[in-house]
Design an enzyme around this catalytic site. Sequence first.
Site, PDB file in Angstrom:
ATOM      1  N   PRO A   1     -15.362  -4.436 -13.582  1.00 22.96           N
ATOM      2  CA  PRO A   1     -16.513  -4.886 -14.369  1.00 22.96           C
ATOM      3  C   PRO A   1     -17.052  -6.215 -13.850  1.00 22.96           C
ATOM      4  CG  PRO A   1     -14.737  -4.147 -15.813  1.00 22.96           C
ATOM      5  CD  PRO A   1     -14.167  -4.195 -14.421  1.00 22.96           C
TER       6      PRO A   1
ATOM      7  N   TYR B   1       0.854  -1.179   0.000  1.00 20.11           N
ATOM      8  CA  TYR B   1       0.000   0.000   0.000  1.00 20.11           C
ATOM      9  C   TYR B   1       0.895   1.237   0.000  1.00 20.11           C
ATOM     10  CZ  TYR B   1      -4.051  -2.905   1.365  1.00 20.11           C
ATOM     11  OH  TYR B   1      -5.060  -3.840   1.419  1.00 20.11           O
TER      12      TYR B   1
ATOM     13  N   PHE C   1     -14.147  -5.998  -0.867  1.00 17.65           N
ATOM     14  CA  PHE C   1     -15.268  -5.629  -1.739  1.00 17.65           C
ATOM     15  C   PHE C   1     -16.593  -5.755  -0.991  1.00 17.65           C
ATOM     16  CE2 PHE C   1     -12.823  -7.220  -5.739  1.00 17.65           C
ATOM     17  CZ  PHE C   1     -12.049  -6.085  -5.735  1.00 17.65           C
ATOM     18  N   PRO C   2     -16.720  -5.236   0.237  1.00 15.58           N
ATOM     19  CA  PRO C   2     -17.958  -5.449   1.003  1.00 15.58           C
ATOM     20  C   PRO C   2     -19.161  -4.721   0.427  1.00 15.58           C
ATOM     21  CG  PRO C   2     -16.568  -3.843   2.096  1.00 15.58           C
ATOM     22  CD  PRO C   2     -15.747  -4.407   0.974  1.00 15.58           C
ATOM     23  N   LEU C   3     -18.901  -3.744  -0.460  1.00 15.06           N
ATOM     24  CA  LEU C   3     -20.010  -3.023  -1.091  1.00 15.06           C
ATOM     25  C   LEU C   3     -19.954  -3.124  -2.608  1.00 15.06           C
ATOM     26  CD1 LEU C   3     -20.026   0.193   1.143  1.00 15.06           C
ATOM     27  CD2 LEU C   3     -21.572  -1.775   1.271  1.00 15.06           C
ATOM     28  N   GLY C   4     -19.184  -4.082  -3.113  1.00 20.45           N
ATOM     29  CA  GLY C   4     -19.011  -4.203  -4.546  1.00 20.45           C
ATOM     30  C   GLY C   4     -17.725  -3.545  -4.982  1.00 20.45           C
TER      31      GLY C   4
END
Length: 322
Positions: free
Chosen positions: A226, A64, A219-222
Amino acid sequence: MSDRSTTTNARPGGTGPLAGRSVARIGYGAMQLERHHDDPAVGVAVLRRALELGVDHIDTAQFYGNGFVNDLIRQAIPADSDVFIASKVGAAPDPDGPFPMRPAQQPAELRTAVEDNLRALGRDSIALVNLRRLEIGPGLAAHGDQIVDVDDQLAEMIALRDEGKIGAIGISAVTVDTIRRALPAGIACVQNPYSLLDRRFENALELCAAEQVSWVPYFPLGSAFPGIPKVTEAPEVIAASKAAGVSPAQIGLAWLLGHADNTLLIPGTGDIAHLETNLAVGGIELDAATTAALDAVGAATTTVPIAPPSWPGDADVTTGRS
């Protein structure tokens, strides 16, 4: 596995076990602190505010910002603090390459990455290190000599644990078969993509719950990748947010907490106000009707492929972190 009755500002979301410790179920993913490269004091302030609000689980990685985020953590959190620091290996910074990181899957590379994390964090040991495999997409994909047997990798991770350089082992970006293979190593957590609308790893979550392994979804909310649906755009989520008077993102995170007791969240942000909004999710309880409606839409919309694409982006980029 959790105790939501302890939901206070001191322990956002209540508490859950992680590698033998009790931590707040809502922690903090530090990736977004990269954006403060030109003003590190802002990043340090975000971290310190998270601690003030009861966060005691920070998720980071040496790749990071090529060590920048770990340096902020070193500045903000004393080495003798009891804050649970989790990092990950399996990729390495590549600031001069076409993307900011590259695969680093060989056992020797895993060891180097742990040493780099220790130096940057100013610690003798890291509470938990996740072995980031590259088995599933989207994100970095392994090719050539970067395709390494998980048993060889786990042997190196176990050696690092035996030496005291890491306290516990987790795995990330893996299939359920790999989770089964890793269980004898005593893994403490699994980090995989998972959200209300992306439940392709429901069987992996169930296996982790049965084996008392913590589930720490990314990715807890997407995602902007694509094919991965964004939870905050689902009509049912928007309707639930309006009815409850909270944001769609908060509904998506609250559903995750309520869906499985072994879930620990690490939503990330570089903004203090957004941080406070994320941590407030610990006080949101979805009623049975709302939960049932969300369960139904999630089960019906999961179509994301498991195989990794060729795009070598960072699997930790998520619309749930801003």
